[in-house]
Motif scaffolding. Structure first.
Motif, mmCIF file in Angstrom:
data_model
loop_
_atom_site.group_PDB
_atom_site.id
_atom_site.type_symbol
_atom_site.label_atom_id
_atom_site.label_comp_id
_atom_site.label_asym_id
_atom_site.label_seq_id
_atom_site.Cartn_x
_atom_site.Cartn_y
_atom_site.Cartn_z
ATOM 1 N N VAL A 1 0.781 -1.254 0.039
ATOM 2 C CA VAL A 1 0.260 0.100 -0.052
ATOM 3 C C VAL A 1 0.921 1.270 0.008
ATOM 4 O O VAL A 1 0.694 2.364 -0.773
ATOM 5 C CB VAL A 1 -0.827 0.000 1.254
ATOM 6 N N LEU A 2 1.852 1.309 0.715
ATOM 7 C CA LEU A 2 2.769 2.358 0.837
ATOM 8 C C LEU A 2 3.423 2.615 -0.545
ATOM 9 O O LEU A 2 3.676 3.705 -0.936
ATOM 10 C CB LEU A 2 4.097 2.261 2.016
ATOM 11 N N GLU A 3 3.797 1.515 -1.151
ATOM 12 C CA GLU A 3 4.332 1.815 -2.688
ATOM 13 C C GLU A 3 3.261 2.201 -3.386
ATOM 14 O O GLU A 3 3.647 3.228 -4.243
ATOM 15 C CB GLU A 3 5.122 0.405 -2.825
ATOM 16 N N SER A 4 2.215 1.736 -3.355
ATOM 17 C CA SER A 4 1.053 2.319 -4.186
ATOM 18 C C SER A 4 0.774 3.703 -4.004
ATOM 19 O O SER A 4 0.840 4.434 -4.985
ATOM 20 C CB SER A 4 -0.105 1.808 -4.142
ATOM 21 N N ILE A 5 0.824 4.340 -2.682
ATOM 22 C CA ILE A 5 0.688 5.633 -2.322
ATOM 23 C C ILE A 5 1.905 6.551 -3.069
ATOM 24 O O ILE A 5 1.699 7.581 -3.394
ATOM 25 C CB ILE A 5 0.537 5.925 -0.824
ATOM 26 N N GLU A 6 3.002 5.873 -2.762
ATOM 27 C CA GLU A 6 4.242 6.761 -3.490
ATOM 28 C C GLU A 6 4.005 6.998 -4.914
ATOM 29 O O GLU A 6 4.264 8.101 -5.485
ATOM 30 C CB GLU A 6 5.384 5.901 -3.245
ATOM 31 N N LYS A 7 3.560 5.770 -5.624
ATOM 32 C CA LYS A 7 3.574 5.685 -7.225
ATOM 33 C C LYS A 7 2.315 6.635 -7.444
ATOM 34 O O LYS A 7 2.160 7.211 -8.638
ATOM 35 C CB LYS A 7 3.154 4.439 -7.685
ATOM 36 N N GLY A 8 1.194 6.984 -6.682
ATOM 37 C CA GLY A 8 0.155 7.752 -6.932
ATOM 38 C C GLY A 8 -1.166 6.888 -7.166
ATOM 39 O O GLY A 8 -1.037 5.991 -8.020
ATOM 40 N N LEU A 9 -2.238 7.269 -6.554
ATOM 41 C CA LEU A 9 -3.510 6.595 -6.793
ATOM 42 C C LEU A 9 -4.400 7.244 -7.622
ATOM 43 O O LEU A 9 -4.468 8.513 -7.549
ATOM 44 C CB LEU A 9 -4.241 6.245 -5.508
#
Lengths: 498, 158
Positions: free
Chosen positions: A216-224
């Motif tokens: 989830v942290l990686e997804s948040i970093e990449k942008g949702l």
């Protein structure tokens, strides 16, 4: 066969049918979400099984496992985003089929291929597990130590980020496994002054952190995104043409056996099996040029292979009590939470669980086929849900799930620390699967090592003098040593022709 | 100047951790191979891990700059700084959550935590975020406490 019939009498009770259905459905539902793979889905949903009797709980959890394996293909085909690593190959041809208006057919081929492979693999599992469990009754501590060492070394070699890095992660996992009570004497040790650590580090919050939170942290970093663009599929578009069906049968059958064999090997079996199946189909196909542009073989083969590998991974778990990959390690944890010890004695002591779980997988596999196709519309709607809303909900479910294991905030701390650690390891390109497996196998390895040494009065040759142990260690050393040797030989052959 | 590679950073961090671990286990009895005691495996493991980290650091250190893995992350184009800031904000909320949950209780900690994450990832407007956080908190409290019987810390509501 008698055992299997007994298993069906357990699995076909209304209660167990219901939990298998719920497990398969929820597993698929969470597996559909991009980013949440089978391990994340299983860790997230483990809490739901706590209140159930052991047989029902494990039937539900097995359903969650293979349901989440099914779910990954939907995002690969309709979104070009693999829901989990073993669906990466499906994007190559599945998404191309969807772009050409054959998304429904691709989903159908994936679902039927998975069903066929799951069924064949289950038949192999039924016979193989029973025979292996009989053999495993003769195993002692040296054999268990050798098998676990074999598992960790092979996984390290296959993890894909370098042997040395993987071995470091194995070391970290083994170190974490020593925290808490001494497995042999029961004395408290290595608790860093925290009372909560005296019982050891629970595997589930670690897995939730390393796979769920870090993802989830990686997804948040990449942008949702607010809304995903999904290729729409209508129910009437699901049926493949006669040509597509004909081209899918062979790959599904071949991949069923290939996937099962790969599933027996420690490591990311499901992922490896998809690549092997794709390569095989492409090599033997008369239409090589169509691969990558929407060939049905490129969907049916890999999808069948990953499901078959998922079933194959149950063999070492049920017969030896040793998981060879993170998803089966989670299954082992679920079994232990419910007071069930997997291994050769499971067949003798708890035939209801042994045969009940295997029989429920036949039923669950059929349920998935019936569920997945009519519910494609629902899954598409879920995929269209804004990720900015979904990701915080997943975070919250992880936090609640970790708390619910023992009703303590300490498990939330462990999960959060592992989540941050997992995110950092991803950024630093260190694999986390070896860590997870080592954490689960660590206490058993320590116990086996110390018992073996006590048996031999400190003579380490005990691992060499016992045939099974010797063979396992030799294979493990071979797997580790062979690639650099082969590379060197290739290098010296190329050098004269430079 | 040559940039520190992610592998080097990771190996160094694990090496420091294993050193701290070895210091922590130094008083555990080792025993002997024929009668291994509580500290037998932890001490061997600690030294083994330190050795592996040393090998990794050595390999990275002597690798030519062109082949050494460099930059963060290695394979993909680097995420914009805003991305890291968002992830960092979410991580901060995660760290604060167990502290808040213990003292302020589940409802307050969850509501505020969700609101903070919604704002960090810029989910719609402030009123939208408040509404979503309140609704998810209420539903999760009802499902997990009311239906599944999970007893969360009540905090200031206790």
């Amino acid at each position: 066969m008698e055992g299997l019939f007994y298993g069906f009498s357990v699995a076909l009770t209304p209660m167990n049918l219901l939990v298998a259905l719920i497990g398969a459905f929820l597993g698929t539902l969470v597996g559909v979400l991009p980013g949440i793979g089978p391990i994340g889905a299983m860790a997230l949903l483990l809490g739901l099984t706590y209140g159930l009797p052991p047989v029902s709980a494990l039937i539900m959890f097995a359903g969650i496992y293979y349901g989440s394996m099914y779910g990954g293909s939907t995002t690969s085909i309709l979104l070009n985003i693999p829901g989990e690593p073993s669906s990466v190959v499906t994007t190559l041809d599945g998404y191309q089929m969807a772009k050409r208006g054959r998304g429904g057919a691709a989903l159908f081929i994936a679902a039927v291929g998975s069903f066929v492979a799951g069924s064949i693999a289950l038949i192999l599992l039924t016979f193989m597990t029973q025979s292996l469990a009989q053999v495993a009754l003769k195993f002692g501590p040296p054999e268990y130590f050798a098998i676990a060492t074999f598992g960790l070394l092979v996984l390290s070699q296959l993890s894909g980020q370098g042997l040395l890095k993987s071995l470091v992660m194995v070391g970290v996992g083994l170190l974490l496994g020593t925290v808490g009570m001494d497995v042999v004497t029961g004395q408290p040790r290595i608790d860093f002054g925290f009372l909560a650590l005296q019982k050891g580090i629970d595997f589930v919050p670690v897995a939730m952190g390393l796979f769920g939170i870090a993802e989830v942290l990686e997804s948040i970093e990449k942008g949702l995104s607010e809304k995903q663009e999904v290729i729409k599929v209508r129910l009437r578009e699901l049926l493949p043409t006669r040509e597509e069906t004909r081209r899918s049968i062979g790959p599904s059958l071949r991949a069923s056996f290939l996937g099962f064999a790969v599933g027996l090997i420690p490591g990311p079996a499901a992922v490896i099996s998809t690549f092997l199946s794709y390569t095989l189909e492409r090599r033997i196909s008369k239409r090589k040029e169509q691969f990558g542009h929407g060939a049905p073989e490129g969907v049916s083969g890999p999808e069948a292979a990953n499901n078959s590998a998922a079933v194959g991974a149950f063999v070492p778990l049920l017969s030896l009590g040793i998981p060879f990959a993170p998803p089966t390690a989670l299954l082992l944890s679920a079994m232990l939470i419910h007071g069930v010890t997997p291994g050769p004695l499971l067949l003798r002591d708890r035939p209801d669980i042994f045969w009940g779980v295997i029989a429920s997988m036949y039923v669950g596999n059929f349920m998935l086929l019936l569920l997945n196709l009519p519910l494609v519309g629902l899954f598409i709607r879920i995929l269209q849900a804004p990720m900015k809303l979904l990701m915080p909900v997943i975070l919250l479910l992880c936090l609640i799930g970790a708390f619910a294991i023992n009703n303590t905030v300490a498990d939330i701390w462990i999960m959060v620390i592992c989540g941050l650690g997992g995110y950092a390891f991803r950024k630093l390109d260190f694999p986390v699967a070896p860590l997870v497996l080592a954490l689960v196998l660590g206490p058993m390895m320590e116990d086996s090592l110390r018992q073996s040494l006590m048996m031999s009065i400190g003579d380490f040759s005990i691992f060499w003098t016992r045939p099974i142990s010797r063979v396992m260690l030799l294979i493990a050393v071979g797997v580790v040593a062979a690639p650099p040797i082969i590379q060197r030989i290739k290098g010296t052959r190329k050098a004269p022709g430079k | 100047m040559r940039r520190l590679s992610p592998t080097l950073i990771g190996a160094a961090a694990v090496a420091v951790s294993s050193l701290l671990y070895l210091i922590h286990v130094r008083d555990l009895p080792f025993g002997e191979p024929g009668a291994p005691e509580t500290g037998f495996v932890p001490k061997i493991l600690g030294w083994f891990l330190l050795f592996l980290c040393f090998l990794l650091i050595l390999r990275e250190g002597f690798r030519p700059a062109s082949t050494a893995t460099s930059g963060l992350p290695p394979a993909e184009p680097s995420a914009p700084k805003a991305g890291y800031r968002r992830a960092l904000a979410a991580a901060a909320v995660l760290v604060a959550y167990p502290v808040f949950m213990t003292h302020a209780g589940f409802i307050l900690a969850t509501g505020l935590g969700l609101l903070a994450i919604f704002r960090a990832i810029q989910y719609r407007s402030w009123p939208g975020s408040i509404l979503a956080a309140a609704a998810i908190t209420a539903v999760s409290y009802f499902v997990f406490t009311g239906l599944l019987g999970v007893h969360f810390p009540r905090g200031i509501f206790g």
